[in-house]
Design an enzyme around this catalytic site. Structure first.
Site, PDB file in Angstrom:
ATOM      1  N   HIS A  17       0.841  -1.211   0.000  1.00 46.28           N
ATOM      2  CA  HIS A  17       0.000   0.000   0.000  1.00 46.28           C
ATOM      3  C   HIS A  17       0.871   1.255   0.000  1.00 46.28           C
ATOM      4  O   HIS A  17       0.595   2.213  -0.710  1.00 46.28           O
ATOM      5  CB  HIS A  17      -0.880   0.039   1.264  1.00 46.28           C
ATOM      6  CG  HIS A  17      -1.883  -1.055   1.371  1.00 46.28           C
ATOM      7  ND1 HIS A  17      -2.001  -1.841   2.486  1.00 46.28           N
ATOM      8  CD2 HIS A  17      -2.829  -1.497   0.501  1.00 46.28           C
ATOM      9  CE1 HIS A  17      -2.979  -2.707   2.312  1.00 46.28           C
ATOM     10  NE2 HIS A  17      -3.498  -2.529   1.116  1.00 46.28           N
ATOM     11  N   LYS A  41     -17.831  -6.553   7.309  1.00 48.16           N
ATOM     12  CA  LYS A  41     -16.581  -7.299   7.465  1.00 48.16           C
ATOM     13  C   LYS A  41     -16.154  -7.210   8.926  1.00 48.16           C
ATOM     14  O   LYS A  41     -16.521  -6.280   9.630  1.00 48.16           O
ATOM     15  CB  LYS A  41     -15.483  -6.653   6.614  1.00 48.16           C
ATOM     16  CG  LYS A  41     -15.496  -7.084   5.161  1.00 48.16           C
ATOM     17  CD  LYS A  41     -14.213  -6.596   4.504  1.00 48.16           C
ATOM     18  CE  LYS A  41     -14.194  -6.848   3.008  1.00 48.16           C
ATOM     19  NZ  LYS A  41     -12.973  -6.297   2.385  1.00 48.16           N
ATOM     20  N   ARG A  90      -2.008  -5.805  -8.623  1.00 50.35           N
ATOM     21  CA  ARG A  90      -0.868  -6.684  -8.333  1.00 50.35           C
ATOM     22  C   ARG A  90      -0.669  -7.719  -9.427  1.00 50.35           C
ATOM     23  O   ARG A  90       0.430  -7.987  -9.868  1.00 50.35           O
ATOM     24  CB  ARG A  90      -1.085  -7.411  -7.001  1.00 50.35           C
ATOM     25  CG  ARG A  90      -0.929  -6.532  -5.797  1.00 50.35           C
ATOM     26  CD  ARG A  90      -1.386  -7.231  -4.564  1.00 50.35           C
ATOM     27  NE  ARG A  90      -2.799  -7.572  -4.675  1.00 50.35           N
ATOM     28  CZ  ARG A  90      -3.569  -7.935  -3.672  1.00 50.35           C
ATOM     29  NH1 ARG A  90      -3.071  -8.049  -2.468  1.00 50.35           N
ATOM     30  NH2 ARG A  90      -4.839  -8.208  -3.853  1.00 50.35           N
ATOM     31  N   SER A 128      -2.768  -7.698   2.942  1.00 52.56           N
ATOM     32  CA  SER A 128      -3.002  -7.610   4.394  1.00 52.56           C
ATOM     33  C   SER A 128      -3.369  -8.987   4.944  1.00 52.56           C
ATOM     34  O   SER A 128      -2.970  -9.351   6.050  1.00 52.56           O
ATOM     35  CB  SER A 128      -4.134  -6.624   4.685  1.00 52.56           C
ATOM     36  OG  SER A 128      -3.817  -5.355   4.193  1.00 52.56           O
TER      37      SER A 128
HETATM   38  O1  PNS Z   1      -8.636  -2.929   0.114  1.00 52.01           O
HETATM   39  P1  PNS Z   1      -9.884  -3.451  -0.501  1.00 52.01           P
HETATM   40  O2  PNS Z   1     -10.686  -4.220   0.521  1.00 52.01           O
HETATM   41  O3  PNS Z   1      -9.622  -4.227  -1.751  1.00 52.01           O
HETATM   42  O4  PNS Z   1     -10.777  -2.156  -0.911  1.00 52.01           O
HETATM   43  C1  PNS Z   1     -12.039  -2.318  -1.500  1.00 52.01           C
HETATM   44  C2  PNS Z   1     -12.784  -0.972  -1.591  1.00 52.01           C
HETATM   45  C3  PNS Z   1     -12.836  -0.285  -0.235  1.00 52.01           C
HETATM   46  C4  PNS Z   1     -12.088  -0.069  -2.573  1.00 52.01           C
HETATM   47  C5  PNS Z   1     -14.216  -1.269  -2.116  1.00 52.01           C
HETATM   48  O5  PNS Z   1     -14.770  -2.315  -1.372  1.00 52.01           O
HETATM   49  C6  PNS Z   1     -15.149  -0.067  -2.060  1.00 52.01           C
HETATM   50  O6  PNS Z   1     -14.984   0.892  -2.767  1.00 52.01           O
HETATM   51  N1  PNS Z   1     -16.158  -0.153  -1.189  1.00 52.01           N
HETATM   52  C7  PNS Z   1     -17.141   0.900  -0.997  1.00 52.01           C
HETATM   53  C8  PNS Z   1     -18.512   0.451  -1.522  1.00 52.01           C
HETATM   54  C9  PNS Z   1     -18.714   0.838  -2.969  1.00 52.01           C
HETATM   55  O7  PNS Z   1     -18.529   1.972  -3.354  1.00 52.01           O
HETATM   56  N2  PNS Z   1     -19.139  -0.149  -3.813  1.00 52.01           N
HETATM   57  C10 PNS Z   1     -19.456   0.104  -5.212  1.00 52.01           C
HETATM   58  C11 PNS Z   1     -18.274  -0.129  -6.135  1.00 52.01           C
HETATM   59  S1  PNS Z   1     -18.268  -1.779  -6.675  1.00 52.01           S
END
Ligand code: PNS
Length: 164
Positions: A17, A41, A90, A128
């Site tokens: 990150h 979560k 990645r 993570s």
């Molecule tokens: O580190 P991560 O868990 O891969 O991050 C995922 C994240 C936070 C970017 C994603 O889950 C997110 O944007 N969640 C907010 C909900 C949202 O906007 N969903 C619609 C887009 S699919």
């Protein structure tokens, strides 16, 4: 002024990150690291702890700020006045989900563009989840996370073990 959001769970922040934060913050005027507070979560760290760890590791970066958010990323982007979302890629396995997220977000708000940075090769395997698993089984995580994060993970795991 270009303001971007680098969103994620950051449970906890890793060197992978950090690599994306350093490289993307050099491309924009202001980078907001958006830390998702997702009740669905069960993270190892609370959102406050995750924000605090990010603040510690980005303390020397004047144009980087860690901010928690709930709900839709696009609503958070609007609220923050950000026109760009940064995500790290990645491997090809990340691509399908990232493409769906980027396209959904673009449908919801065409004003906001998603930009992908490819993770530096040395961190391509890192997540993570992997860090937490290695730590649970007593492995060395010093090469995966900054020192402050390493000690927080150890404290957390010791606390969890003393509860069980
Ligand atoms: O580190 P991560 O868990 O891969 O991050 C995922 C994240 C936070 C970017 C994603 O889950 C997110 O944007 N969640 C907010 C909900 C949202 O906007 N969903 C619609 C887009 S699919």
């Amino acid at each position: 002024m270009t303001r971007a959001i680098y969103p994620g769970s950051f449970d906890p922040v890793t060197y992978g990150h950090l690599d994306i934060i350093i490289r993307s913050s050099a491309l924009v005027d202001e980078l907001i690291v958006g830390v998702l507070n997702n009740n669905a979560k069960t993270p190892l760290f609370s959102v406050e702890e995750r924000v605090r760890m990010l603040e510690e590791v980005t303390g020397n970066m004047p144009n980087v700020k860690a901010v928690p958010f709930e709900g839709l990323l696009i609503d958070f982007a609007e609220k923050m006045g950000a026109g760009m979302v940064v995500r790290g890629l990645r491997a090809i396995t990340d691509f399908e989900n990232e493409l769906k997220m980027a396209q959904t977000n673009h449908k919801l708000s065409p004003r906001v563009e998603t930009v992908f940075l490819t993770t530096s090769l040395e961190y391509a395997y890192l997540s993570s989840t992997v860090v937490k698993e290695v730590a649970y089984f007593g492995g060395d995580i010093a090469q995966f996370v900054p020192e402050n994060v390493e000690s927080r993970i150890r404290e957390k795991i010791i606390k969890k073990e003393s509860v069980h």
